[in-house]
Design an enzyme around this catalytic site. Sequence first.
Site, short mmCIF file in Angstrom:
data_model
loop_
_atom_site.label_atom_id
_atom_site.label_comp_id
_atom_site.label_asym_id
_atom_site.label_seq_id
_atom_site.Cartn_x
_atom_site.Cartn_y
_atom_site.Cartn_z
N LYS A 52 0.85 -1.20 0.00
CA LYS A 52 0.00 0.00 0.00
C LYS A 52 0.88 1.26 0.00
O LYS A 52 0.62 2.20 -0.74
CB LYS A 52 -0.95 -0.01 1.21
CG LYS A 52 -2.05 -1.06 1.05
CD LYS A 52 -2.84 -1.34 2.31
CE LYS A 52 -3.76 -2.54 2.10
NZ LYS A 52 -4.48 -2.96 3.31
N GLN A 96 -4.75 -1.68 9.58
CA GLN A 96 -4.59 -3.00 8.96
C GLN A 96 -5.16 -4.08 9.89
O GLN A 96 -4.83 -4.14 11.07
CB GLN A 96 -3.09 -3.25 8.67
CG GLN A 96 -2.80 -4.53 7.92
CD GLN A 96 -3.36 -4.54 6.49
OE1 GLN A 96 -3.30 -3.56 5.78
NE2 GLN A 96 -3.94 -5.66 6.10
N ASP A 119 -11.20 2.58 3.90
CA ASP A 119 -11.48 1.15 3.78
C ASP A 119 -12.99 0.91 3.66
O ASP A 119 -13.42 -0.19 3.29
CB ASP A 119 -10.97 0.40 5.03
CG ASP A 119 -9.65 -0.33 4.76
OD1 ASP A 119 -9.34 -0.60 3.59
OD2 ASP A 119 -8.94 -0.63 5.74
#
Length: 294
Positions: A52, A96, A119
């Site tokens: 990422k 994460q 997200d």
Amino acid sequence: MEILDGKKISNQIKDEIAAEVAKMKENGEKVPHLAAIIVGNDGASLTYVGSKVRSCKRVGFESTLVQMPSTTSEVELLKKIKELNKNTDIDGFIVQLPLPDQIDTQKVIMAIDPDKDVDGFHPTNFGKMALDMSTFIPATPFGILELLERYGVETQGKHTVVIGRSHIVGRPMSILMGRKGFPGNSTVTLTHSRTKNITQITSQADIIISALGVPKFLKAEMVKDDVVIIDVGITRVPDDTKEKGYYITGDVDFEHVSKKASYITPVPGGVGPMTIAMLMKNTLLARERHRSRK
Ligand code: NAP
């Protein structure tokens, strides 16, 4: 059979985003800034976060990586999230997953400012998605929609079977494929570990989206001819003959299922790279929204 090449399409998307960012720079505007928090040192999570951050560089975004030890308490993580919520330089951030056992994942997701939740996991964003409102669509389902759209795969009136009901893949995917519009307008069946006679269901599917994490679960005898296969699964299988000590495999027995499929995603090189590209897209969207509010 045609391969749905996530690597190729994700590179196209990143090129498109990079062009947008170049324009922003030319105009003297602030470029998008993505932050990622990682707690602990799980190998797969570190790999995902690493790619990422590399993708941010590739498209010209700023990025910040916040690494916290595996012993981090819930209170410490929530404090860090508050900091990122308040930091006006950061347009979007992710935490994460998975998180260590001492931390309640739901509490963490709820603490993220929905306007920075690139997200798309916050209930506000999930609700908006379910109500067809403009929002951050979770990156993996968003990537799958984009792949279907760019390859012009017909979804209207088709029977889509989703395997797995996780909050990040299966559940949102089932909602999105049933929405009015393209890709969508599918008749959706959502299956999970309590589903009986799954083969009877998958063998009637025009499109199968598999997100369960069981290597080679979907076999050729479970699908009909010309089926469209989206394999979300990523499992590391230990293998001493490989340099890394493992190889990556999906949920689908690719060798045999691909012979019956009209379209299929490979693993690796299918949904995985699309997920990262769509996270970049959501961050660009976050930047545009913040700019338009100023
Ligand atoms: P998850 O939270 O592990 O949930 C798995 C789902 O599969 C659950 O709903 C479970 O049912 C269902 N399931 C398990 N065994 C089953 C069986 N035998 N038959 C039918 N359903 C079964 O899933 P996830 O986080 O969505 O991850 C799924 C896979 O996708 C993993 O391999 C993960 O690494 C991968 N993944 C890939 C990406 C990407 O970018 N490519 C992104 C996210 C995840 P119950 O609900 O009944 O337990």
